[in-house]
Design a protein around this motif. Structure first.
Motif, PDB file in Angstrom:
ATOM      1  N   ARG A   3      -6.501   8.987  -0.844  1.00  0.00           N
ATOM      2  CA  ARG A   3      -7.817   8.674  -1.408  1.00  0.00           C
ATOM      3  C   ARG A   3      -8.729   9.885  -1.373  1.00  0.00           C
ATOM      4  O   ARG A   3      -9.539  10.100  -2.277  1.00  0.00           O
ATOM      5  CB  ARG A   3      -8.436   7.503  -0.651  1.00  0.00           C
ATOM      6  N   PHE A  59       0.850  -1.194   0.000  1.00  0.00           N
ATOM      7  CA  PHE A  59       0.000   0.000   0.000  1.00  0.00           C
ATOM      8  C   PHE A  59       0.881   1.238   0.000  1.00  0.00           C
ATOM      9  O   PHE A  59       1.723   1.388   0.887  1.00  0.00           O
ATOM     10  CB  PHE A  59      -0.872   0.046   1.258  1.00  0.00           C
ATOM     11  N   ARG A 114      -5.886  -1.523   6.582  1.00  0.00           N
ATOM     12  CA  ARG A 114      -4.523  -1.895   6.182  1.00  0.00           C
ATOM     13  C   ARG A 114      -3.670  -2.229   7.394  1.00  0.00           C
ATOM     14  O   ARG A 114      -2.820  -3.116   7.347  1.00  0.00           O
ATOM     15  CB  ARG A 114      -3.894  -0.766   5.380  1.00  0.00           C
ATOM     16  N   ASN A 139      -2.668   6.381   1.190  1.00  0.00           N
ATOM     17  CA  ASN A 139      -3.351   6.285   2.477  1.00  0.00           C
ATOM     18  C   ASN A 139      -4.702   7.012   2.394  1.00  0.00           C
ATOM     19  O   ASN A 139      -5.128   7.416   1.300  1.00  0.00           O
ATOM     20  CB  ASN A 139      -2.462   6.812   3.612  1.00  0.00           C
ATOM     21  N   ASP A 140      -5.366   7.150   3.527  1.00  0.00           N
ATOM     22  CA  ASP A 140      -6.702   7.758   3.512  1.00  0.00           C
ATOM     23  C   ASP A 140      -6.670   9.167   2.917  1.00  0.00           C
ATOM     24  O   ASP A 140      -7.599   9.575   2.212  1.00  0.00           O
ATOM     25  CB  ASP A 140      -7.289   7.803   4.937  1.00  0.00           C
ATOM     26  N   ILE A 166      -4.368  -5.707   8.337  1.00  0.00           N
ATOM     27  CA  ILE A 166      -3.616  -6.628   7.465  1.00  0.00           C
ATOM     28  C   ILE A 166      -2.198  -6.805   7.990  1.00  0.00           C
ATOM     29  O   ILE A 166      -1.695  -7.932   8.136  1.00  0.00           O
ATOM     30  CB  ILE A 166      -3.591  -6.109   6.016  1.00  0.00           C
ATOM     31  N   ARG A 167      -1.549  -5.695   8.307  1.00  0.00           N
ATOM     32  CA  ARG A 167      -0.176  -5.781   8.810  1.00  0.00           C
ATOM     33  C   ARG A 167      -0.128  -6.543  10.139  1.00  0.00           C
ATOM     34  O   ARG A 167       0.828  -7.286  10.406  1.00  0.00           O
ATOM     35  CB  ARG A 167       0.416  -4.374   8.987  1.00  0.00           C
ATOM     36  N   MET A 213     -11.389  -0.489   1.827  1.00  0.00           N
ATOM     37  CA  MET A 213     -10.492  -0.558   2.977  1.00  0.00           C
ATOM     38  C   MET A 213      -9.982   0.844   3.296  1.00  0.00           C
ATOM     39  O   MET A 213      -9.805   1.667   2.403  1.00  0.00           O
ATOM     40  CB  MET A 213      -9.314  -1.484   2.666  1.00  0.00           C
ATOM     41  N   ASN A 214      -9.735   1.103   4.561  1.00  0.00           N
ATOM     42  CA  ASN A 214      -9.127   2.377   4.935  1.00  0.00           C
ATOM     43  C   ASN A 214      -7.804   2.107   5.681  1.00  0.00           C
ATOM     44  O   ASN A 214      -7.336   0.965   5.731  1.00  0.00           O
ATOM     45  CB  ASN A 214     -10.113   3.225   5.751  1.00  0.00           C
ATOM     46  N   ASP A 215      -7.227   3.167   6.227  1.00  0.00           N
ATOM     47  CA  ASP A 215      -5.918   3.010   6.888  1.00  0.00           C
ATOM     48  C   ASP A 215      -5.980   1.971   8.012  1.00  0.00           C
ATOM     49  O   ASP A 215      -5.028   1.211   8.215  1.00  0.00           O
ATOM     50  CB  ASP A 215      -5.437   4.363   7.443  1.00  0.00           C
ATOM     51  N   ALA A 216      -7.101   1.924   8.732  1.00  0.00           N
ATOM     52  CA  ALA A 216      -7.220   0.949   9.820  1.00  0.00           C
ATOM     53  C   ALA A 216      -7.308  -0.474   9.264  1.00  0.00           C
ATOM     54  O   ALA A 216      -6.765  -1.416   9.844  1.00  0.00           O
ATOM     55  CB  ALA A 216      -8.444   1.261  10.679  1.00  0.00           C
TER      56      ALA A 216
END
Lengths: 384, 384
Positions: free
Chosen positions: A280, A273, B280, A276-277, B283-284, B275-278
């Motif tokens: 977007r 990625f 992602r 980021n937000d 995922i990490r 999906m947003n930053d949270a």
């Protein structure tokens, strides 16, 4: 003892058709052709001074005042090796030339913008280096030929050897001799192309682009389709859009290709990625601008980081800057403030809430020219 | 006047091989087959009571206590029409049956979880509706046959007609008669599959999945490659991983397919982001869990929203919940707290910073069974 010196200043380029994936990691041979716009060195540039002297004991590189361990940089060595070979050929043909090819070279380089901002500094840096050493060696090679050398320093550096709109043709040969940059059109063809760069703070950079692209090559099942079926056609379409001054098509292809590059990153394992937000949100802000304008007047594109680069034409500057000044009202974040601007009627400003917090800097620039020689040398230590 | 009544409770399913794209929007025929895990109705369920009476003047639907305008719901009408046709055939064969197929039907439905959380409530809702009306009409049709009807309500609802691991075979016929759900394996085949759902707050939902998927079908150049070349093979691989209890392969395919679904969303124009930053960050966090465990013990997957669903096996619950309790320490956000848990040795907790703020709820659940009939009817108004 004599010291020979030459300096150059080279531009940043931001791809509109993305380079992502190497078919040869040593030679920096790409899996697909790419296209970029060279930006003006008035706003973003790498400055390099190269010196050569029989007194030097080794090659060295000082980046932004900090000595780099040159032995570790196979990339830099590859460029110097190729440039020396070209110089050696000149010396062989004309024995009156000083034997610079046998001297060590010291390279001093700095940017007029923060390296950390993630603005393709290595591309500009290697282009400046190759241009400066080529000047030092008085090489007659064309920018195309030099681009083949810069490519070995940093892939996208090859596109910074020329101004205007630049294509990097992937080539097909194993030795990379046909993988080089070609100018699609000079700045004079379409001088009204402008760029606004929103520098967006990242918590932490994701994987580097060098390893990221190889993760994609190895793991993404969509990637092969992109390089084989999408990019070849898109390259021709974008080239024609440029030649025809068709901004709407150029912009649409630019946005689609940025999205597809990030899509194959996401299709990688582990997924990559870069946006980021806030990135977007910048996309939504540009979409709303185009909606309010009733046509596509701006194109977003994102490299391997969250920064948003927005391409537009001079004639739409009021509308684009009107949006950006509303989104990022803090004048301290702007590198210049000379343009009049007003938000388009009917623009939905709700989309902009919070963008100001995420954008740390707004850089306004425009399409630019190729690297140039300069007599303003960076400081370098005297030789006794 | 008589009122006939039947009730059912149906499960949520979360796809591990994603349904994204319709080849026929009226019949909800998909562009590719998909696979899901049915979740336990103990934790997530839709309850539906269906009533039929000659006294009713029209069909009606009350969702979570609020009357819905049924005329506007072509989806619901399609399901009722098909169910009535099956009932009519029964009545034709046995004239002693009450003529329910000629009565209007009232449907009352509610979920035991917040609809707004974006947890596939329409899939569970339509599955419950079809099951309840089928019970009301005493239809002998198999879950496969009923899944064909539920599909017309909401595509993924067809997969909620069965328990365990369920495949939705896309079929090839224009009338959709071969596009239905089949059970790959019942819950009893692999009862130790668990799921943790991180409900992540979204500023605003992006485009609805119904319009989003058609944007992808029309505009993504990577999408055709996905449905033609990637999904057919992945379907067989995932099916075999399930049949072989190969969790690592099942998990790897699940994560890859979630990523690819979001990749084709990003490759759409305009690009779609769920999906947003949270998300992602989640995922990490799962990647780090698998790294610390030395093998793949958990799989993330994301539907058309930011929520993260994590599949794992009972035997790894300590490690998974250890991570989640560290990430989301606030006990009020947890639906149950009965498991012991400890963070894996060497887990890099830096990755978790800020996740607590974004996660509003943690729901623990497990693989579950098919819809069931229930005698606990929802309240419905008396008929005079």
């Amino acid at each position: 003892m004599p010291v020979f010196v030459a300096s150059a200043k080279a531009p940043v380029n931001i791809a509109t058709l993305k380079y992502w994936g190497k078919r040869d990691t040593k030679l920096n041979l790409p899996t697909n052709s790419s296209i970029s716009v060279t930006l003006s060195t008035d706003d973003l540039a790498a400055y390099t001074t190269a010196t050569a002297s029989p007194a030097y004991k080794d090659d060295s590189l000082v980046l932004n005042g900090i000595p780099e361990p040159i032995e570790q940089s196979a990339r830099l060595s590859a460029c110097l090796r190729e440039l020396r070979a070209l110089r050696a050929a000149l010396e062989q043909a004309d024995s009156s030339l000083p034997p610079l090819s046998s001297y060590h070279v010291h390279v001093f380089s700095k940017n007029n913008f923060p390296t950390a901002a993630g603005l393709a500094s290595s591309a500009a840096g290697f282009a400046a280096l190759v241009r400066a050493v080529a000047n030092l060696f008085e090489l007659p090679q064309s920018p195309e030929e030099l681009s083949r050398i810069a490519r070995q320093g940093s892939g996208s550096a090859c596109r910074s050897l020329m101004g205007g709109f630049v294509g990097w043709e992937m080539g097909s040969k194993d030795d990379g001799s046909d993988s080089l940059a070609v100018q699609i059109a000079p700045k004079s063809h379409w001088p009204t192309i402008k760029a606004a760069i929103l520098v967006i703070s990242a918590q932490k950079k994701d994987i580097s682009s060098t390893s990221g692209m190889q993760t994609t090559v190895k793991t993404s099942s969509l990637f092969q389709h992109r390089i084989q079926n999408v990019v070849p056609r898109r390259y021709e379409e974008m080239k024609n859009a440029i030649l025809n001054h068709d901004f709407e098509l150029f912009a649409t292809l630019t946005m689609a290709d940025s999205n597809q590059f990030h899509a194959v990153c996401l299709d990688s394992m582990p997924p990559i990625f870069y946006m980021n937000d806030a990135s977007r949100q910048a996309i939504r802000a540009v979409e709303e601008l185009n909606r309010a304008a009733g046509k596509t007047i701006a194109a977003y594109t994102f490299d391997a980081g969250p920064n948003c680069v927005i391409y537009y034409q001079q004639e739409d500057e009021q509308a684009v800057l009107g949006l950006l000044r509303t989104a990022v009202p803090d004048a301290d974040k702007w590198t210049s403030t000379n343009a009049s601007a007003s938000l388009l009627h009917g623009y939905n400003t709700e989309l902009l809430a919070g963008l100001d917090n995420a954008v740390t800097q707004v850089i306004l620039t425009s399409i630019g020219d190729a690297p140039v020689s300069t007599e303003e040398h960076l400081d370098f230590p005297p030789v006794e």
